[in-house]
Design an enzyme around this catalytic site. Sequence first.
Site, PDB file in Angstrom:
ATOM      1  N   TYR A 127      26.281  24.388 -13.321  1.00  0.00           N
ATOM      2  CA  TYR A 127      26.515  25.656 -13.149  1.00  0.00           C
ATOM      3  C   TYR A 127      25.406  26.671 -13.265  1.00  0.00           C
ATOM      4  O   TYR A 127      25.713  27.910 -12.721  1.00  0.00           O
ATOM      5  CB  TYR A 127      27.370  26.023 -12.302  1.00  0.00           C
ATOM      6  CG  TYR A 127      28.696  26.354 -13.738  1.00  0.00           C
ATOM      7  CD1 TYR A 127      28.600  27.660 -14.368  1.00  0.00           C
ATOM      8  CD2 TYR A 127      29.355  25.316 -14.249  1.00  0.00           C
ATOM      9  CE1 TYR A 127      29.628  27.441 -15.383  1.00  0.00           C
ATOM     10  CE2 TYR A 127      30.507  25.844 -15.721  1.00  0.00           C
ATOM     11  CZ  TYR A 127      30.160  26.988 -16.459  1.00  0.00           C
ATOM     12  OH  TYR A 127      30.754  27.087 -17.397  1.00  0.00           O
ATOM     13  N   GLU A 182      27.019  22.850 -25.363  1.00  0.00           N
ATOM     14  CA  GLU A 182      28.219  24.041 -25.212  1.00  0.00           C
ATOM     15  C   GLU A 182      28.749  24.261 -26.202  1.00  0.00           C
ATOM     16  O   GLU A 182      29.855  24.885 -26.217  1.00  0.00           O
ATOM     17  CB  GLU A 182      28.326  23.485 -24.025  1.00  0.00           C
ATOM     18  CG  GLU A 182      27.553  23.041 -22.555  1.00  0.00           C
ATOM     19  CD  GLU A 182      27.113  23.799 -21.828  1.00  0.00           C
ATOM     20  OE1 GLU A 182      27.207  24.733 -22.343  1.00  0.00           O
ATOM     21  OE2 GLU A 182      26.470  23.898 -20.801  1.00  0.00           O
TER      22      GLU A 182
END
Length: 142
Positions: A8, A79
Site C-alpha cells: 500500500y 520493513e
Amino acid sequence: MTLPFFVYGTLRPGEVNHDLFLRGRTLAEEPGRLPGAVLYDGPGYPYAVEEPGGVVSGELITAREEEYTALLAELDRLEDYAPGDPRNLYERVEREVLRTADGTAVRAWVYVAAPAVAARLRGRGKPVEGGDWRGRGRADIP
C-alpha cells in the site's frame, strides 16, 4: 505457506521500491482493499494500523514461485520485521484482502504497524484521507 502480498506504499507499481524489489518477480499485480485498517502517513512511507471501520487501498502482488522465498526475506528486511522482535516497525500478518475488481476475499501477507508504532500513530499520527497513500496531499507534485 505461500500467500500473495498486499502492498500500500512504496512497493506499489510506480513507486520507488516496486522497481527495486518486485519488477520482473511477480505473476500478478491487481488492485485490492484491506478492510479494518486506517492508513497513517509516516516519514516517507505509510503505516497501516488495524482499526475497525477503516479501509486501505493498495495492490495484491503474487510473486513468481521461484522468487517467493527470497522475496519474502527481502521484504521482511525492507520493513524492519523480524518475528518476535519488540523493536519491529512493522509486523507481517495474514489478513483477508478484497480484490477491487470483484470483491473476492484473498488471504495475503500484510505489513501493519507494530503495536508500539500503532499506539503512537493513533495518539498523534496523521491519517491519510481516503486510505490511499497515492492520493494523499502531494503539494510537491505540479
